[in-house]
Design an enzyme around this catalytic site. Structure first.
Site, PDB file in Angstrom:
ATOM      1  N   GLU A   1     -54.826  77.689 -49.243  1.00  0.00           N
ATOM      2  CA  GLU A   1     -55.412  76.922 -48.139  1.00  0.00           C
ATOM      3  C   GLU A   1     -56.931  76.800 -48.230  1.00  0.00           C
ATOM      4  OE1 GLU A   1     -53.771  77.155 -44.122  1.00  0.00           O
ATOM      5  OE2 GLU A   1     -52.385  78.663 -44.861  1.00  0.00           O
TER       6      GLU A   1
ATOM      7  N   LYS B   1     -47.652  67.562 -40.385  1.00  0.00           N
ATOM      8  CA  LYS B   1     -47.360  67.747 -38.959  1.00  0.00           C
ATOM      9  C   LYS B   1     -47.416  66.398 -38.232  1.00  0.00           C
ATOM     10  CE  LYS B   1     -48.762  72.586 -38.518  1.00  0.00           C
ATOM     11  NZ  LYS B   1     -49.646  73.578 -37.945  1.00  0.00           N
TER      12      LYS B   1
ATOM     13  N   HIS C   1     -38.067  93.692 -62.773  1.00  0.00           N
ATOM     14  CA  HIS C   1     -36.665  93.417 -63.059  1.00  0.00           C
ATOM     15  C   HIS C   1     -36.408  91.940 -63.321  1.00  0.00           C
ATOM     16  CE1 HIS C   1     -35.527  97.563 -62.073  1.00  0.00           C
ATOM     17  NE2 HIS C   1     -36.556  97.478 -61.245  1.00  0.00           N
TER      18      HIS C   1
ATOM     19  N   GLY D   1     -50.500  80.947 -41.113  1.00  0.00           N
ATOM     20  CA  GLY D   1     -51.525  81.879 -40.651  1.00  0.00           C
ATOM     21  C   GLY D   1     -51.108  82.658 -39.417  1.00  0.00           C
TER      22      GLY D   1
ATOM     23  N   ARG E   1     -55.657  80.909 -40.013  1.00  0.00           N
ATOM     24  CA  ARG E   1     -55.787  81.949 -41.053  1.00  0.00           C
ATOM     25  C   ARG E   1     -57.083  82.735 -40.919  1.00  0.00           C
ATOM     26  NH1 ARG E   1     -56.837  77.026 -42.918  1.00  0.00           N
ATOM     27  NH2 ARG E   1     -58.552  76.608 -44.366  1.00  0.00           N
TER      28      ARG E   1
END
Ligand code: PA5
Length: 357
Positions: free
Chosen positions: A241, A351, A257, A61, A155
């Site tokens: 999220e 984390k 492509h 974010g 975010r």
């Protein structure tokens, strides 16, 4: 067993939303207005000599504002803007680089590492954060600090995280005065909020309609290089999220492509894919043609295709109109799954595990 929420039930939407994501999103226009004024006004900028390149370093974010900066300034600024989502910085970073180290929490280890590296290489650094270790390091080093308000998810703080980069580049003379355009964009999305916000009924609410189309489907969001590419990436992240659902993104013309060739097998899974194409009036005419041909190629293989056009006057307003529409759609998708959009327990767990060492 989770309970699907009726999108016209405003109280029900709020009940699911324990951290106030809906309210934070409603505050996006105000974030932009505050960021263009008070938040940056008090930041003292040192004299910065010739800048040859700009790097925004951050994650998740906190990084998306860097992509917004890169796309929005592409035709307006004479130096390249690069977004770095890593512990280390690209080799070109040196004394002629301006580095924005952006972390909402101020504690994201990749960003802290990149900050230290930027300092060691003699780059001019500006920190944008609510506090945490990054604020402490900036104070220690005498680095300019843009202190933004805490209290929401990164975010949901895009106005605070992105707009200051524009204002600072303007103050450094690298961009013209954008105050009028930023204020007009904030006014425009505030009006848009009446149409796509939680109190607007589903029959008239594009974001709620999109959420229904994406419900129990695999969203694939396609943007266009140079215009809506950053929005496609944003939609993907917000669906991940907020709705805790998979989503994928790509861009025209590149997807012509490779990705379109890969839509044959397995057919039963392809039928679960719903493509959203983000459209903008600035698309290259040949890209417009590509989009039309592509729609024809994919229409029978997938669940469906929905096109969402940007609106508003000016590049910033058009970008944010699509971001706002997708942000709301992701919250409504969370409600359809009957889940709380705010907590991101998996990120927190990761984390926490990393912090153990
Ligand atoms: O949305 C989120 O919570 C994440 O994507 C974070 O932004 C990301 O983990 C980086 O954290 P921070 O923004 O605090 O630097």
């Amino acid at each position: 067993m989770v309970q699907q929420c009726d999108l016209n039930d405003f109280e029900g939407l709020c009940r699911l939303d324990s951290t106030g994501m809906m309210g934070a999103l409603e505050g996006l226009p105000a974030q932009c207005t505050v960021a263009v004024g008070d938040i940056c006004d008090c930041v003292e900028l040192p004299a910065i000599e010739a800048i040859s390149n700009i790097v925004v370093t951050g994650l998740g974010g906190s990084a998306i504002g860097g992509d917004l900066l890169r796309v929005y300034t592409a035709g307006k600024i004479s130096v390249p803007v690069t977004v770095n989502r890593d512990y280390v910085l690209p080799e070109f970073v040196g004394p002629d680089t301006l580095v924005f180290a952006v972390s909402y929490s101020g504690n994201t280890e990749e960003t802290l590492s990149a900050y230290e590296e930027a300092r060691a290489r003699g780059a001019s650094v500006i920190a944008i954060t609510t506090g945490g270790k990054l604020a402490g390091m900036a104070a220690r080093d005498g680095v300019p600090l843009v202190k933004i308000p805490a209290g929401c998810a990164p975010r949901a703080a895009t106005g605070y995280l992105f707009i200051p980069t524009l204002v600072i580049l303007q103050r450094l003379g690298l961009l013209p005065d954008l105050t009028g355009e930023i204020t007009a964009m904030a006014g425009f999305i505030k009006e848009l909020q009446n149409k796509i916000g939680p109190e607007s009924p589903e029959e008239e609410n594009v974001s709620k309609q999109i959420a229904h189309k994406l419900y129990k489907k695999i969203p694939v969001v396609w943007g266009v290089t140079g215009t809506t590419e950053v929005v496609a990436q944003r939609w993907k992240g917000q669906i991940n999220e907020n709705a805790k659902a998979p989503a994928y993104w790509n861009v025209f013309p590149e997807l012509n492509h490779n990705e379109i060739v890969g839509l044959e097998y397995p057919p039963e899974i392809l039928k679960k894919i719903h493509v959203v194409i983000l459209r903008d009036e600035q698309e290259h005419p040949r890209v417009q043609k590509r989009i039309e041909i592509t729609k024809g190629i994919i229409k029978d293989a997938l669940d469906g295709v929905t096109e969402v056009w940007s609106s508003g006057d000016g590049d910033l307003a058009r970008l944010f109109s699509l971001i706002y529409t997708g942000d709301y759609a992701s919250l409504y998708l969370a409600a359809l799954y009957g889940i709380d959009p705010g907590p991101v327990k998996i990120i927190d767990y990761l984390k926490w595990e990393l912090a153990k060492e």
